[in-house]
Design a protein around this motif. Structure first.
Motif, PDB file in Angstrom:
ATOM      1  N   ARG A  43       1.592  -6.693 -41.884  1.00  0.00           N
ATOM      2  CA  ARG A  43       1.312  -7.815 -40.654  1.00  0.00           C
ATOM      3  C   ARG A  43       2.692  -8.382 -40.524  1.00  0.00           C
ATOM      4  N   ILE A 100      -0.177  -1.426 -38.073  1.00  0.00           N
ATOM      5  CA  ILE A 100      -0.969  -2.703 -38.142  1.00  0.00           C
ATOM      6  C   ILE A 100      -2.672  -2.563 -38.308  1.00  0.00           C
ATOM      7  N   TYR A 123       8.118  -8.506 -41.470  1.00  0.00           N
ATOM      8  CA  TYR A 123       6.668  -8.203 -41.763  1.00  0.00           C
ATOM      9  C   TYR A 123       6.709  -8.299 -43.313  1.00  0.00           C
TER      10      TYR A 123
END
Length: 572
Positions: A33, A27, A40
């Protein structure tokens, strides 16, 4: 690539929701993200790394003779019902109905689909062996997705499926994939072990897991100090120790059994302390429910029962701890006070081999708040079978040598299975053999978690500054940092080096942002790019630039005209 035209949204602080190093760093480095729980987005840097792994996997699978195809991610229920996995797979299988009320699922794996393809298209032994693979998105509805892409619900996986005419040919296909996996993870620059593993709900006769070694790994590997034996903790075999060998016990030392009151004491530690014994003096009796019947499993008080080993010994589809009602029915007493002496209902008794020679043991009395002392196997109860059913520990004897077992931690990134005929028989997938007889295909399946491999590499390679990517799977091979873009000499030399490296095929990122040198250095270390070239006014005064390697954090100055050749040496 020029960073001013690229997208790497780095973060200074660790995200609050991240639990493990790889999740935090992926991240922070702008690789991923979170969209939803266990789902994700892969941002450009993350996707670039995935593609590096995919390319290695694809090359080695092709070199091993596998053929790439692509299967749908939305799968019809009828194929899963044919294999009997529609109900067995459980809630991890995300099911839904279309507008015509037909049942589907999102594919967590593709054994049924590839079997359907092959039964329709492959009719003769002359078309065998054959191995198909794909690199595709899977979905498993994990009850508690965690650790970022390490245990997500949606993930990218390479899955391959081999089909053979004979058991010997299937073994050959299996070991060809085993060797291909070794080459894949070696090329990825990872420290790993191939370990014996449980086949789980995929099924099959035997399998190996490929584990990236990392102190943060959630799996425990037991390996020998004296040979190459290694296995997952749940499956690790234990050699025979001297006190476990069959031998005659002196009958004069055996005490009579005696019931004693142990009010409110259920744990091994509580009972042992109360009766002035040790944990190893107890025999734990666990009532286990299988797919056909309840059984009693016995282990020493200082050991832990392995449900995986017990399932294999029994040849059962599944095993689990029985409910309090079943325990009451079988033993006549409540949970926590079970013992092998005087069971109310006759059931099969499976004892760990370490129980065979225990003397004057303490067991539950099958009555509330009561235990029995002086219990001796063979005199006071008979086991139907003695087998290795306990969890291995450091110092246990190796099953294949004179060494002992030691534990390390690892992260599963690949798994190979010899499936046999589980799916081909269930789905009537047959071929005509050399004698013209119809026979079921003998199958194998082989998976690699692409995203997990990236995360495991980060778990294995990192420091307080960020990621340390192996060269082969790093998003870029080189990051070029001009310390001051307003300095024309710095800018010109940086552009010249950038162009020269690109011309020889180096995957280079130039940080041409107007940020300070400190910010650029921090981002370079965070993202883990293996080679850093720094172009600054001071070193240029001597006609030099700095080259630093991320893995060992060593730096040195080199002449400008030697930069390209020095980078080439580092990339070898």
């Amino acid at each position: 690539m020029r960073l001013s035209n690229y997208f790497i949204p780095t973060l200074k602080e660790d995200p609050a929701e991240a639990e493990v190093i790889s999740h935090k760093l992926m991240i922070r480095a702008g690789m991923i993200r979170k969209l939803a729980a266990g789902i994700y987005d892969y941002l450009p840097l993350g996707l670039k790394t995935l593609k590096k792994v995919e390319n290695i996997v694809r090359e080695e699978m092709n070199n091993a003779g596998a053929i790439e195809l692509l299967m749908p991610s939305v799968l019809p229920a009828e194929l899963w019902k044919e294999s009997k996995r529609w109900d067995f797979y459980g809630k991890e299988l995300l099911r839904f109905n279309d507008r015509a009320d037909r049942e589907y699922c999102l594919g967590p794996t593709h054994e049924e689909i590839i079997t359907d393809i092959v039964r329709k298209e492959i009719r003769s032994y002359k078309q065998l062996p054959i191995n198909f693979y794909q690199i595709q998105t899977k979905f498993r509805d994990e009850i508690r997705p965690r650790f970022g892409v390490m245990r997500s619900r949606e993930f990218i996986m390479k899955d391959a499926y081999s089909f053979d005419a004979t058991d010997e040919a299937a073994d050959k296909s299996y070991w060809a994939m085993y060797e291909a996996y070794n080459r894949i993870f070696e090329r990825c620059g990872l420290e790993f072990r191939a370990v014996l593993a449980d086949t789980g709900n995929i099924g099959g006769s035997f399998s190996h897991e490929f584990m990236v070694l990392a102190p943060t790994g959630e799996d425990i590997i037991m390996s020998s100090t004296d040979c190459d034996y290694a296995a997952n903790l749940e499956l690790a075999e234990i050699g025979v120790s001297d006190n476990e060998k069959e031998k005659e016990r002196p009958q004069k030392d055996l005490k009579p059994i005696n019931e004693v009151s142990t009010p409110g004491m259920k744990t091994v530690e509580e009972v042992a302390k109360f009766l002035n014994g040790s944990d190893g003096d107890l025999i734990k009796t666990l009532i286990i429910q299988t797919d056909t019947e309840p059984v009693a499993a016995l282990v020493r008080g200082d050991a832990e029962l392995s449900l995986t080993k017990l399932r294999k010994v029994l040849g059962a589809e599944y095993v689990e701890l029985s409910t309090p009602d079943v325990i009451q029915e079988v033993t006549g007493g409540p949970m926590g006070f079970s013992g092998p002496v005087g069971l109310k209902k006759k059931i099969k008794v499976i004892a760990d081999k370490s129980v065979r020679n225990i003397q004057n043991a303490i067991t539950g009395a099958n009555k509330a708040d009561m235990h029995i002392t002086g219990v001796n196997p063979g005199r006071d109860f008979e086991a139907d079978l003695y087998a290795d059913i306990r969890v291995a520990r450091d110092g246990d004897p190796c099953p294949q040598s004179n060494g002992t077992l030691v534990s390390t931690r690892g992260i599963e990134v690949g798994h190979v299975f010899k499936l046999g005929t589980k799916y081909s028989e269930a789905m009537n997938a047959t071929f005509s053999d050399i004698d013209g007889k119809e026979k079921p295909f003998i199958m194998g399946c082989y998976g690699i978690g692409i995203g997990r491999t990236v995360a495991a590499a980060i778990e294995q390679g990192n420091d307080e500054a960020g990621i340390k990517f192996p060269l082969a799977i790093a998003p870029f091979e080189v990051t070029l940092i001009p310390t001051n873009m307003k300095n024309e000499n710095v800018k010109t030399i940086s552009d010249d080096i950038y162009s020269a490296l690109k011309a020889i095929g180096v995957d280079v990122l130039i940080d041409d942002r107007g940020e300070s040198a400190g910010i650029k250095f921090k981002d370079a270390e965070l993202t883990g790019i293996p080679i850093r070239i720094t172009v600054g006014p001071r070193t240029l005064e001597n006609g030099e630039v700095e080259i630093k390697t991320r893995m060992d954090n060593e730096s040195r100055n080199v002449k400008i005209e030697e930069v390209v050749s020095e980078v080439e040496k580092l990339l070898l």
